[in-house]
Design a protein around this motif. Sequence first.
Motif: not given
Length: 388
Positions: A366-382
């Motif tokens: 897993s080469t990166e964490g939530d480097t784009n936090p806003e998009r991470y939330r859109r994908i994982v939360w929404e």
Amino acid sequence: MLNLSKNTFFSGKTSELFSVEQAKQARAFHSQIDGYQPTPLVSLPALAKQFGVKAILVKDESKRFGLNAFKVLGGSYALGRQLAKHLNVDITEIDLKTVATKLEEPLTFATATAGNHGTGVAWAAREMGQQAVVYMPKGSPQASVDRIRGLGAECIVTEVNYDDTVRLANDTAQKNGWMLVQDTAWEGYEEIPTWISQGYMTMADEAIEQVTELGFEMPSHVLLQAGVGAMAGGVLGYLADKLDPTKFDTVIAEPKAADCIYRSGTSASGNMVNVSGELNSIMAGLACGEPNPVTWPILRDCSRYFVAVEDNISATGMRILGNPLAGDEKITSGESGAITLGTLNELIKLNSEIGLTKDSVVLLFSTEGDTNPERYRRIVWEGAFPAN
């Protein structure tokens, strides 16, 4: 959703550029940096049981030097090697905290990036007391721009795609007398990309050490993500030299929108194939259309499968890692980091023939964490980019 092809060019030929010996040198350099420690190798036993394999082991690079991604390994090692060459000393004599005192004035390092590589170069330049100018392709997230500028580098967002941004960075560096630190190569520019890929071998060396510490047998399957193939080539080169490429199967995964490695591996000749156009994918770090000629030979010779996937497969991987089965550890993985777990999930759903059994030990990065936090939330939360 997924294109899978068995590699007909597999020969098992290893590369002296990407060897255990080279990895030890890179890791020794990284080990003397303040804050260095191996990132975790996380076992997911519940998911392994769900998938019908013995073990799923995930190298979590979101913990690397507090930068949320692995790329600093390549950038820092390349800067160290460049400064060693510039000063005519061995890499073992380069200390990040004191190297600036050996120079009459700071040097400027330039690079093009989709985000993580530029962050690594900016961080390494700051740590060494040098300057960095980072170019990013159009559409780059503001969070990545702000992160790079926050490390003291100049960051310029262009109006062209990644590959054209690389050309722009190269042209500008030549005009200004800057040192280009790019993670892809072309004719006449191979040395620095080689150092970058060698830097990435540190995480592979750590991972194999940790597999033993966790009490597992060596991996039977390795899934690696590819943009230009710099990381995948360095890691696979190390694993091939360490473990023997005939003893494990490697799957190289990339976005369908930028599937230059897949197209190269499925071409009639086995030569590199470039992909042009917008290269739009949520996997920004993998949205590259031109393979790295330094690492392509090892991918061609030692990979067993090439796969190109839609964005929603990576998004599914993010959700699986971020919402684990009971007893498994949560891993925050970004779009380019989770493509391999998403691909593994899809291959199992489709009963694809990649040789997985109840005895398989699967290694992922897993080469990166939530480097784009806003998009991470859109994908994982929404639930953006839902599975079909």
